[in-house]
Design a protein around this motif. Structure first.
Motif, PDB file in Angstrom:
ATOM      1  N   VAL A 368       0.486  -1.048  -0.292  1.00 36.36           N
ATOM      2  CA  VAL A 368      -0.053   0.073   0.205  1.00 36.36           C
ATOM      3  C   VAL A 368       0.443   0.989  -0.175  1.00 36.36           C
ATOM      4  CG1 VAL A 368      -1.887   1.222   0.797  1.00 36.36           C
ATOM      5  CG2 VAL A 368      -2.160  -1.351   1.127  1.00 36.36           C
ATOM      6  N   PRO A 369       1.500   1.379   0.649  1.00 31.54           N
ATOM      7  CA  PRO A 369       2.481   3.076   0.866  1.00 31.54           C
ATOM      8  C   PRO A 369       3.439   3.472  -0.382  1.00 31.54           C
ATOM      9  CG  PRO A 369       3.431   1.213   2.955  1.00 31.54           C
ATOM     10  CD  PRO A 369       2.693   0.230   2.029  1.00 31.54           C
ATOM     11  N   SER A 370       2.764   4.394   0.018  1.00 28.07           N
ATOM     12  CA  SER A 370       3.757   5.050  -1.621  1.00 28.07           C
ATOM     13  C   SER A 370       4.504   5.814  -1.326  1.00 28.07           C
ATOM     14  CB  SER A 370       2.439   6.180  -2.426  1.00 28.07           C
ATOM     15  OG  SER A 370       1.340   6.603  -1.090  1.00 28.07           O
ATOM     16  N   VAL A 371       4.928   6.810  -2.778  1.00 28.43           N
ATOM     17  CA  VAL A 371       6.552   7.878  -1.919  1.00 28.43           C
ATOM     18  C   VAL A 371       5.883   8.796  -1.102  1.00 28.43           C
ATOM     19  CG1 VAL A 371       8.127   9.257  -3.081  1.00 28.43           C
ATOM     20  CG2 VAL A 371       6.977   7.474  -4.057  1.00 28.43           C
ATOM     21  N   GLY A 372       7.027   8.736  -0.037  1.00 27.08           N
ATOM     22  CA  GLY A 372       6.651   9.755   1.344  1.00 27.08           C
ATOM     23  C   GLY A 372       5.430   9.449   1.926  1.00 27.08           C
ATOM     24  N   SER A 373       5.160   8.287   2.109  1.00 29.21           N
ATOM     25  CA  SER A 373       4.528   7.182   2.461  1.00 29.21           C
ATOM     26  C   SER A 373       5.004   7.736   4.281  1.00 29.21           C
ATOM     27  CB  SER A 373       3.756   6.261   3.252  1.00 29.21           C
ATOM     28  OG  SER A 373       3.387   6.006   1.233  1.00 29.21           O
ATOM     29  N   LYS A 374       4.033   7.941   5.378  1.00 23.01           N
ATOM     30  CA  LYS A 374       4.584   7.630   7.119  1.00 23.01           C
ATOM     31  C   LYS A 374       4.590   6.243   7.867  1.00 23.01           C
ATOM     32  CE  LYS A 374       2.915  12.720   8.024  1.00 23.01           C
ATOM     33  NZ  LYS A 374       1.559  13.247   9.218  1.00 23.01           N
ATOM     34  N   TYR A 375       5.762   6.376   8.286  1.00 23.31           N
ATOM     35  CA  TYR A 375       5.900   4.503   9.095  1.00 23.31           C
ATOM     36  C   TYR A 375       4.526   4.301   9.802  1.00 23.31           C
ATOM     37  CZ  TYR A 375       7.974   0.738  11.494  1.00 23.31           C
ATOM     38  OH  TYR A 375       7.737   0.128  12.133  1.00 23.31           O
ATOM     39  N   TRP A 376       4.353   4.922  10.355  1.00 27.19           N
ATOM     40  CA  TRP A 376       2.960   4.353  11.474  1.00 27.19           C
ATOM     41  C   TRP A 376       2.330   4.575  11.454  1.00 27.19           C
ATOM     42  CZ3 TRP A 376       5.505   2.880  15.225  1.00 27.19           C
ATOM     43  CH2 TRP A 376       5.991   3.345  16.361  1.00 27.19           C
ATOM     44  N   THR A 377       1.192   5.056   9.950  1.00 29.76           N
ATOM     45  CA  THR A 377       0.761   5.050   9.311  1.00 29.76           C
ATOM     46  C   THR A 377       0.459   4.248   8.216  1.00 29.76           C
ATOM     47  OG1 THR A 377       0.767   6.721   8.179  1.00 29.76           O
ATOM     48  CG2 THR A 377      -0.541   6.915   9.973  1.00 29.76           C
ATOM     49  N   THR A 378       1.300   3.759   8.068  1.00 24.76           N
ATOM     50  CA  THR A 378       1.479   2.269   6.472  1.00 24.76           C
ATOM     51  C   THR A 378       2.256   0.717   7.397  1.00 24.76           C
ATOM     52  OG1 THR A 378       3.345   3.708   6.262  1.00 24.76           O
ATOM     53  CG2 THR A 378       1.591   4.175   4.789  1.00 24.76           C
ATOM     54  N   PHE A 379       3.702   1.920   7.192  1.00 24.68           N
ATOM     55  CA  PHE A 379       4.263   0.155   7.232  1.00 24.68           C
ATOM     56  C   PHE A 379       4.257  -0.238   8.617  1.00 24.68           C
ATOM     57  CE2 PHE A 379       7.011   2.751   4.214  1.00 24.68           C
ATOM     58  CZ  PHE A 379       7.225   1.873   3.391  1.00 24.68           C
ATOM     59  N   PHE A 380       4.280   0.119  10.079  1.00 27.62           N
ATOM     60  CA  PHE A 380       4.266  -0.419  11.202  1.00 27.62           C
ATOM     61  C   PHE A 380       2.859  -1.366  10.929  1.00 27.62           C
ATOM     62  CE2 PHE A 380       2.149   0.184  15.494  1.00 27.62           C
ATOM     63  CZ  PHE A 380       2.753  -0.724  16.107  1.00 27.62           C
ATOM     64  N   PRO A 381       1.656  -0.972  10.852  1.00 26.94           N
ATOM     65  CA  PRO A 381       0.270  -1.696  10.822  1.00 26.94           C
ATOM     66  C   PRO A 381       0.840  -3.130  10.215  1.00 26.94           C
ATOM     67  CG  PRO A 381       0.162   0.189   9.923  1.00 26.94           C
ATOM     68  CD  PRO A 381       0.952   0.380  10.815  1.00 26.94           C
ATOM     69  N   ALA A 382       1.317  -2.880   8.493  1.00 24.04           N
ATOM     70  CA  ALA A 382       1.526  -3.869   8.227  1.00 24.04           C
ATOM     71  C   ALA A 382       2.897  -5.082   8.308  1.00 24.04           C
ATOM     72  CB  ALA A 382       2.712  -3.508   6.396  1.00 24.04           C
ATOM     73  N   ILE A 383       3.642  -4.170   9.213  1.00 19.00           N
ATOM     74  CA  ILE A 383       4.496  -5.292   9.533  1.00 19.00           C
ATOM     75  C   ILE A 383       4.372  -5.920  10.632  1.00 19.00           C
ATOM     76  CG2 ILE A 383       6.827  -5.198  11.065  1.00 19.00           C
ATOM     77  CD1 ILE A 383       7.964  -2.886   8.846  1.00 19.00           C
ATOM     78  N   CYS A 384       3.779  -5.342  11.791  1.00 17.47           N
ATOM     79  CA  CYS A 384       2.448  -6.157  12.784  1.00 17.47           C
ATOM     80  C   CYS A 384       1.613  -7.102  12.026  1.00 17.47           C
ATOM     81  CB  CYS A 384       1.992  -5.234  13.228  1.00 17.47           C
ATOM     82  SG  CYS A 384       2.662  -3.939  14.683  1.00 17.47           S
ATOM     83  N   VAL A 385       1.026  -6.929  11.116  1.00 17.71           N
ATOM     84  CA  VAL A 385       0.217  -8.110  11.069  1.00 17.71           C
ATOM     85  C   VAL A 385       0.947  -9.314  10.895  1.00 17.71           C
ATOM     86  CG1 VAL A 385      -1.282  -8.510   8.981  1.00 17.71           C
ATOM     87  CG2 VAL A 385      -1.941  -6.500  10.416  1.00 17.71           C
ATOM     88  N   LEU A 386       1.782  -9.015   9.383  1.00 18.07           N
ATOM     89  CA  LEU A 386       2.781 -10.086   8.331  1.00 18.07           C
ATOM     90  C   LEU A 386       3.730 -10.975  10.212  1.00 18.07           C
ATOM     91  CD1 LEU A 386       4.273 -11.372   6.562  1.00 18.07           C
ATOM     92  CD2 LEU A 386       6.258  -9.545   6.870  1.00 18.07           C
ATOM     93  N   GLY A 387       3.982  -9.590  11.398  1.00 20.65           N
ATOM     94  CA  GLY A 387       4.927 -10.641  12.328  1.00 20.65           C
ATOM     95  C   GLY A 387       3.933 -11.404  13.217  1.00 20.65           C
TER      96      GLY A 387
END
Length: 533
Positions: A368-387
């Motif tokens: 989902v994240p595009s260029v300039g995406s904020k970590y806490w609203t994009t990468f963070f939830p994705a990493i938590c679900v993956l974990g």
């Protein structure tokens, strides 16, 4: 970062080792310290180097395929020689082979830090992989050889706890060193640990050998596995830049495929194969390893490109990028004991279906994240679900593998599954590189066709296509032109990264389907301890 923490079945290798040697409490404690430090070397290297790749790529002028080889040359020899490393320890002495592995690892780390060209770095990393293949199985075998069965639970608890801590702080420390000093410290950090480890082994760790005496070494199998994987990986990595019809590419592919076919033929006829094919007649064992191949291909292949996205596209520092996966590690650390009870409650099939499906959702969120995406609203939830998905999977997967063949073959089963997980990441990084390069080039061509910038700038970018997001924009052009070109490069990389994440999600879903079809609802050994005899 292509391998987070310990791979599946490491715990099983410790629990089901040989009968322990009589030794003092002090020797056991120092052996545990040595095992923790030895595993720590491999864990740190498996996560720190990925964070250092953008800096390496910039300083050495490396292409993306060069960056892949920095990881793959290490992973190739570790995956193909891992099972042989365990046999060498059983035959010639576990402490001796463990120490040889440490020495090779430390010396090659120095060689990595002294590299002035990417070719030298790749060669040093290959030697480092050989050292790791001797070091990794030895660190686990020492625990099983020193601690009696009644004390292994406590020993493995300590080992796992420190492994979790190492996996957590390693990328952060490595990222800090890379960001504030140089990428060479990502390798030099191994040297003092290696020296201390050698001193501990010489002074405090007792020698031990396998109960089978002079265990035979499957040298032919090891050579064929290495040649086969090397040929296939070379073709996959080099094809995007050289073309599939280039002589080195198609010749490497043919050699690799022939070697792998011969490997299967030799293993089926060897009296002491490194990979006993008869074990795969057991359905649960075959299903668990197929799941491992698919899911760890998704994990290892995708996480190779994540630091490149975070650093080169999103603009995060190496320290932040190293800390980006801390939620993944924390979830595994705190929920692993709970996940271990899932097989007892539900049987192996349900968690091995649900876990990969949740992981697939996590991979999808990373697209989902595009260029300039904020970590806490994009990468963070994705990493938590993956974990969470991986946590639900790993403990039941280990239990399924260990229960599939019975106690007498548990060590062999764990070693095979461990090697499968590493080979999966090795192949996936090469394959996903093709996917990302294809999507990047297609999107970049589209972006360049619509921008109004000097032709010379466009030509400079096109000649650097193989660097992907690592393309260096030359100076001397208006800020608006360089900004436009940087945006085109970043958008193109994100386009390719999304394809990789979606491919990872598809592999995770396939692993869930394989578990549903092949894994029994309730675990239980359905073969004797020597299937195929």
């Amino acid at each position: 970062m292509s391998q987070i923490g310990k791979p599946p079945c490491d715990d099983g290798a410790i629990f089901h080792g040989d009968v322990s040697l009589p030794c003092s409490v002090s020797s056991r404690r120092w052996t545990l310290v040595a095992a923790v430090l030895g595993s720590g070397l491999a864990f740190i290297d498996g996560t720190v180097v990925n964070v250092a790749l953008p800096s390496i790529q910039q300083d050495l002028g490396a292409t993306t395929s060069d960056a892949q080889w920095v990881i793959e040359s290490y992973a190739l020899f570790l995956a193909s020689l891992l099972l042989v490393g365990g046999v060498l320890g059983d035959r010639f002495g576990r402490r001796r082979i463990f120490m040889i592995g440490i020495a090779l690892f430390a010396l090659s780390s120095i060689g990595c830090s002294l590299s002035v060209g990417v070719g030298q770095l790749i060669a040093a990393r290959a030697v480092q992989g050989i050292g790791a293949a001797l070091l990794v199985p030895g660190s686990l075998a020492l625990i099983s050889a020193t601690f009696p069965q009644s004390e292994r639970g406590a020993a493995i608890g300590t080992w796992s706890a420190f492994s979790g801590i190492t996996a957590a702080i390693g990328p952060v420390i490595g990222g800090f060193l890379v960001e504030h000093y140089s990428w060479i410290w990502a390798f030099l950090i191994n040297v003092p640990i290696g020296i201390v480890l050698l001193l501990i082994c010489m002074a405090k760790v007792p020698e031990s050998r396998g109960s089978g005496g002079r265990s035979p070494i499957d040298a032919m199998g090891a050579c064929l596995a290495t040649i086969g994987l090397a040929g296939v990986v070379f073709a996959l990595i080099e094809a995007p830049s050289r073309g599939w019809l280039a002589a080195p590419v198609w010749m490497a592919a043919c050699i690799g495929i022939v070697a792998l076919v011969l490997f299967v033929w030799v293993e089926g006829r060897s009296a002491a194969p490194m990979l006993p094919l008869s074990l795969f007649r057991e359905r649960n064992f075959a299903g668990a390893n197929l799941l491992t191949l698919l899911l760890y291909a998704a994990l290892g292949g995708s996480l190779f490109f994540l630091p490149l996205n975070l650093i080169q596209v999103q603009g995060y520092g190496a320290t932040f990028a190293g800390a980006a996966l801390l939620p993944f590690i924390a979830i595994m650390f705190f929920l692993s004991r709970w996940a271990g009870t899932l097989v007892d409650v539900f049987g192996p099939r349900l968690p091995l279906v649900v876990g990969p499906i949740v992981a697939a959702f996590g991979f999808g969120l990373l697209a989902v994240p595009s260029v300039g995406s904020k970590y806490w609203t994009t990468f963070f939830p994705a990493i938590c679900v993956l974990g969470f998905g991986m946590t639900v999977t790993i403990a039941p997967l280990t239990t399924t593998v260990m229960n599939a063949l019975g106690p007498g073959l548990a060590g062999t089963a764990s070693g095979i599954n461990n090697a499968v997980s590493r080979a999966a990441g090795l192949l996936a990084i090469a394959i996903f590189g093709i996917v990302l390069t294809w999507a990047f080039n297609a999107r970049l061509s589209h972006e360049l066709a619509s921008v109004s910038v000097p032709k010379e700038l466009v030509s400079s970018v096109i000649t650097q296509r193989q660097k992907l997001a690592g393309i260096v924009i030359p100076g001397g052009y208006p800020a608006s032109a360089t900004s436009t070109m940087r945006h085109a490069i970043d958008v193109s990389f994100v386009s390719g990264f999304r394809w990789v994440m979606l491919a990872s999600a598809a592999l995770a879903l396939l692993s869930a389907i394989s578990a549903w079809i092949l894994i029994a609802e309730r675990s239980g050994r359905s073969v004797d301890e020597h299937p195929g005899d």
